[in-house]
Design an enzyme around this catalytic site. Structure first.
Site, PDB file in Angstrom:
ATOM      1  N   SER A 206       0.858  -1.184   0.000  1.00 38.02           N
ATOM      2  CA  SER A 206       0.000   0.000   0.000  1.00 38.02           C
ATOM      3  C   SER A 206       0.886   1.224   0.000  1.00 38.02           C
ATOM      4  O   SER A 206       2.054   1.162   0.429  1.00 38.02           O
ATOM      5  CB  SER A 206      -0.894   0.013   1.256  1.00 38.02           C
ATOM      6  OG  SER A 206      -1.536   1.266   1.429  1.00 38.02           O
TER       7      SER A 206
ATOM      8  N   LYS B 121       1.964  -2.775   6.597  1.00 36.07           N
ATOM      9  CA  LYS B 121       2.241  -2.511   5.180  1.00 36.07           C
ATOM     10  C   LYS B 121       3.685  -2.063   4.961  1.00 36.07           C
ATOM     11  O   LYS B 121       4.284  -2.363   3.921  1.00 36.07           O
ATOM     12  CB  LYS B 121       1.255  -1.483   4.622  1.00 36.07           C
ATOM     13  CG  LYS B 121      -0.165  -2.019   4.485  1.00 36.07           C
ATOM     14  CD  LYS B 121      -0.233  -3.236   3.561  1.00 36.07           C
ATOM     15  CE  LYS B 121      -1.651  -3.708   3.318  1.00 36.07           C
ATOM     16  NZ  LYS B 121      -1.717  -4.859   2.384  1.00 36.07           N
TER      17      LYS B 121
ATOM     18  N   TYR C 146      -2.306  -1.015  10.243  1.00 34.85           N
ATOM     19  CA  TYR C 146      -2.208  -1.032   8.789  1.00 34.85           C
ATOM     20  C   TYR C 146      -0.881  -0.429   8.331  1.00 34.85           C
ATOM     21  O   TYR C 146      -0.165  -1.012   7.515  1.00 34.85           O
ATOM     22  CB  TYR C 146      -3.380  -0.265   8.178  1.00 34.85           C
ATOM     23  CG  TYR C 146      -3.540  -0.461   6.692  1.00 34.85           C
ATOM     24  CD1 TYR C 146      -4.028  -1.663   6.189  1.00 34.85           C
ATOM     25  CD2 TYR C 146      -3.214   0.541   5.780  1.00 34.85           C
ATOM     26  CE1 TYR C 146      -4.183  -1.866   4.822  1.00 34.85           C
ATOM     27  CE2 TYR C 146      -3.364   0.355   4.419  1.00 34.85           C
ATOM     28  CZ  TYR C 146      -3.847  -0.849   3.946  1.00 34.85           C
ATOM     29  OH  TYR C 146      -3.997  -1.044   2.591  1.00 34.85           O
TER      30      TYR C 146
END
Length: 279
Positions: free
Chosen positions: A150, A167, A163
């Protein structure tokens, strides 16, 4: 999209590919683009019902080119079974798309379970797949590993610590894989999109409730264009054709990343201001 010559051989035509997290979103789109370009594709997801529906749709357009098996992309046992069944159906796996991902919790309130799930799926799922595939790829003379990370893995994510951290881990593992095995025929690409019209962004994954999560989503949607999954999948196949490591469907992410690395303190101050603006 068409490929020719050596590029086609290294991309999709006649290849056997596995795509995780393929019941919808980017994963389903990757499977569709791969099948359109002549690959035989195994798809997997923890959502068995949605996976079956996606498989039926893809099979209708590409008879004999799709194999589906529900499973957990972070489980080495499930991955091993998936690879074995795929090779039984189609032959040796040549391309692996580690696409499954979870959003996880938000802020410091994220639970131990949410932290564990984010690390297991977003990072260790990639590690376990590579552990299973890379040795056999070296023996066969090559293979292609595509990691869906991401933009949050390059320029962080407002709101969700799980997250952002996981990532970053996905990007780091893809870098390590490319550096360590690149001279042994292992090709690696790392996909780092920003806003993509998927359940993870829109809240359809059931993990996006709450004010902090809304800030996270707003930060993404206001920073650039929200792309459709099929657009992203097409960009991915173009990048694989060119054997590019970093895949940035949103070109502005490179600019953001360069600003970050050129002056970290200024970037931190700017991110604080942006967080206040979208709150």
């Amino acid at each position: 999209m068409e490929f020719s010559g050596a590029a086609a051989k290294s991309t999709a035509t006649g290849r056997v590919a596995v795509v995780t997290g393929a019941a919808g979103g980017i994963g389903a789109a990757l499977a569709q683009r791969l099948a359109q370009n002549g690959a035989r594709v195994a798809i997997t997801d923890v959502n068995a019902d949605k996976l079956a529906s996606t498989a039926a749709r893809l099979t209708q357009d590409h008879p004999g080119a799709i194999f589906a098996q529900a499973g957990d992309a972070s489980s080495e046992r499930d991955l091993s079974s998936l690879i074995a069944e795929t090779e039984s159906q189609f032959g040796p796996v040549e391309m692996f798309f580690a696409n499954a991902g979870v959003g996880g919790g938000v802020g410091l309130d994220a639970s131990e379970h949410e932290w564990g799930q984010a690390i297991q799926v977003n990072v260790l799922g990639h590690v376990r797949a590579a552990r299973l595939l890379v040795p056999r790829w070296i023996e066969r003379g090559g293979g292609y590993f595509v990691s869906t990370a991401s933009a949050a893995g390059l320029i962080t994510q407002l709101g969700s610590a799980t997250y952002a951290v996981s990532k970053h881990g996905a990007v780091a593992f893809a870098e390590w894989l490319a550096v360590t095995y690149g001279k042994q025929g292992i090709k690696v690409s790392c996909l780092c999109p920003m806003g993509v019209n998927t359940d993870m962004l829109t809240g359809g994954d059931g993990n996006s409730a709450g004010a902090v999560a809304q800030v996270s989503a707003k930060a993404v949607t206001e920073a650039g264009t929200v792309l459709e999954p099929l657009e992203v999948a097409g960009i991915v196949l173009d990048a694989i054709r060119d054997e590019r490591f970093l895949i940035l469907p949103h070109p502005e992410v490179l600019d953001f990343f360069q600003r970050k690395t050129s002056d970290y303190d200024r970037w931190i101050r700017g991110m604080r201001r942006y967080q206040e603006a979208v709150a």
